[in-house]
Design a protein around this motif. Sequence first.
Motif, short mmCIF file in Angstrom:
data_model
loop_
_atom_site.label_atom_id
_atom_site.label_comp_id
_atom_site.label_asym_id
_atom_site.label_seq_id
_atom_site.Cartn_x
_atom_site.Cartn_y
_atom_site.Cartn_z
N PHE A 132 0.98 -1.28 0.26
CA PHE A 132 -0.12 0.06 -0.24
C PHE A 132 0.68 1.20 -0.07
CE2 PHE A 132 -1.99 3.47 2.65
CZ PHE A 132 -3.08 3.90 1.64
N VAL A 133 0.75 2.18 -0.48
CA VAL A 133 1.07 3.55 -0.80
C VAL A 133 0.13 4.68 -0.53
CG1 VAL A 133 2.84 5.16 -2.03
CG2 VAL A 133 2.56 2.58 -2.38
N ALA A 134 0.11 5.23 0.43
CA ALA A 134 -0.71 6.48 0.68
C ALA A 134 -0.67 7.61 -0.23
CB ALA A 134 -0.53 6.89 2.13
N ALA A 135 -1.37 8.25 -0.60
CA ALA A 135 -1.46 9.49 -1.78
C ALA A 135 -2.75 10.10 -1.60
CB ALA A 135 -1.12 8.83 -3.08
N ASP A 136 -2.74 11.46 -1.66
CA ASP A 136 -3.96 12.51 -1.86
C ASP A 136 -3.57 13.00 -3.21
OD1 ASP A 136 -5.64 14.34 -1.89
OD2 ASP A 136 -4.87 15.56 -0.40
N LEU A 137 -4.19 12.48 -4.43
CA LEU A 137 -3.94 12.90 -5.66
C LEU A 137 -4.55 14.38 -6.02
CD1 LEU A 137 -4.66 9.80 -7.77
CD2 LEU A 137 -2.75 10.34 -6.73
N GLY A 138 -5.28 14.96 -4.95
CA GLY A 138 -5.70 16.37 -5.18
C GLY A 138 -4.58 17.12 -4.79
N ASP A 139 -3.35 16.75 -4.32
CA ASP A 139 -2.38 17.52 -3.99
C ASP A 139 -1.23 17.29 -4.96
OD1 ASP A 139 -0.77 19.42 -1.79
OD2 ASP A 139 0.43 17.52 -1.89
N ALA A 140 -0.55 18.10 -5.52
CA ALA A 140 0.49 17.66 -6.46
C ALA A 140 1.66 17.26 -5.86
CB ALA A 140 0.90 19.12 -7.41
N ALA A 141 2.00 17.72 -4.75
CA ALA A 141 3.47 17.35 -3.90
C ALA A 141 3.11 15.84 -3.55
CB ALA A 141 3.50 18.12 -2.98
N SER A 142 2.03 15.63 -3.28
CA SER A 142 1.75 14.25 -2.94
C SER A 142 1.73 13.04 -3.99
CB SER A 142 0.44 14.15 -2.09
OG SER A 142 0.00 12.54 -1.79
N VAL B 243 -11.92 18.39 -9.21
CA VAL B 243 -12.25 17.58 -10.20
C VAL B 243 -11.07 17.45 -11.30
CG1 VAL B 243 -13.51 16.83 -12.21
CG2 VAL B 243 -14.78 17.45 -10.00
N TYR B 244 -10.66 18.60 -11.61
CA TYR B 244 -9.39 18.50 -12.73
C TYR B 244 -8.21 18.22 -11.92
CZ TYR B 244 -11.83 19.79 -17.02
OH TYR B 244 -12.44 19.77 -18.29
N ASP B 245 -7.88 18.52 -10.66
CA ASP B 245 -6.76 18.25 -9.94
C ASP B 245 -6.55 16.71 -9.92
OD1 ASP B 245 -5.99 20.77 -9.41
OD2 ASP B 245 -6.66 20.71 -7.44
N VAL B 246 -7.78 15.85 -9.72
CA VAL B 246 -7.57 14.34 -9.57
C VAL B 246 -7.77 13.77 -10.99
CG1 VAL B 246 -8.73 12.50 -8.60
CG2 VAL B 246 -8.66 14.62 -7.13
N ASN B 247 -8.68 14.19 -11.86
CA ASN B 247 -8.90 13.60 -13.02
C ASN B 247 -8.11 13.81 -14.23
OD1 ASN B 247 -11.06 12.63 -11.57
ND2 ASN B 247 -12.87 13.44 -13.10
N VAL B 248 -7.13 15.04 -14.04
CA VAL B 248 -6.25 15.39 -15.15
C VAL B 248 -4.84 15.44 -14.74
CG1 VAL B 248 -6.02 17.15 -16.96
CG2 VAL B 248 -8.37 16.13 -16.26
N LEU C 277 -18.86 18.93 -16.19
CA LEU C 277 -17.57 18.67 -15.54
C LEU C 277 -16.82 17.63 -15.48
CD1 LEU C 277 -15.42 20.37 -13.84
CD2 LEU C 277 -17.20 19.65 -11.59
N TYR C 278 -17.76 16.47 -15.23
CA TYR C 278 -16.93 15.30 -15.36
C TYR C 278 -16.52 14.94 -16.55
CZ TYR C 278 -16.62 10.18 -14.73
OH TYR C 278 -16.28 8.70 -14.77
N GLY C 279 -17.51 14.75 -17.40
CA GLY C 279 -17.30 14.52 -18.79
C GLY C 279 -16.16 15.18 -19.74
N SER C 280 -16.07 16.45 -19.30
CA SER C 280 -14.97 17.36 -20.02
C SER C 280 -13.51 17.02 -19.32
CB SER C 280 -15.30 18.77 -19.73
OG SER C 280 -15.08 19.23 -18.43
N SER C 281 -13.57 16.53 -17.93
CA SER C 281 -12.19 16.16 -17.68
C SER C 281 -11.82 14.78 -18.19
CB SER C 281 -12.10 15.98 -16.19
OG SER C 281 -13.13 14.95 -15.52
N LYS C 282 -12.73 13.98 -18.32
CA LYS C 282 -12.45 12.60 -19.25
C LYS C 282 -12.00 12.76 -20.48
CE LYS C 282 -12.43 9.90 -15.39
NZ LYS C 282 -11.29 9.32 -14.70
#
Length: 250
Positions: free
Chosen positions: A61-71, A113-118, A157-162
């Motif tokens: 397991f590797v912990a990560a917050d994908l909403g944070d660029a440093a993480s 949304v864009y931080d995590v999805n893109v 929002l969701y569709g455009s990010s994908k």
Amino acid sequence: MTSLSLTGSVALVTGATSGIGAATAAALAEQGAHVLVAGRSAARGEAVVASIRERGGKADFVAADLGDAASVRQLARRATELGGGRVDILVNNAGVFPFKPTEEVTEEEFDAVYDVNVKAKFILVGELAPAMAARGKGAIVNTSTMVASYGMSGMSLYGSSKAAVNLLTKAWAAEYGPRGVRVNAIGVGPTRTEGTAAMGENLDGLASQAPLGRPAAPEEIAAAVVYLASDAASFVQGVVLPVDGGRTAV
């Protein structure tokens, strides 16, 4: 026939503590990959790892917050360390999917949304794909959605990010493909997971519009990821593979 075997490879799966990600982690491990299970919840992540190990697989397991660029950057470094100096397969699965009218979306929600999805996917590819290219082999699979291919009310929002993910998949295939890295995506249809449980009958209603007429199980989506990650898909490059029960075919 080329094998699906992933023995000896190291696979990083984001959003792997539940749903499609957990099923994908298990499926990759069953084919012999050392799977790095990334997510925010240590409890859920360790449960996925324990399940894989109980069946004889290898996982961490590797912990990560994908909403944070440093993480996200730290995740790439830690995954490489746990993988013995490499990551051979990157499954960019993590995503968020709020559905609401455009006028109700706040700036904070848009950015999240864009931080995590893109953005997280962009960073991980930038961190890991060059090393794959230097070794002359690697596979990246991005999780997208059927609603990146057509418009649906409440999903702008969701569709455009994908849709951005779909274009990035093709751009990365052009960028890294000549150096041995295959980059593909799956266009996922309605899938019954912990995350979609709140949709209730709406999930079944959405699924009923496709020829198969039912939601997918996470394992059905995971099977497509394993195929694209394996040498069985050695001549598949830059595609968005619909795994949606036929919805985008009609």
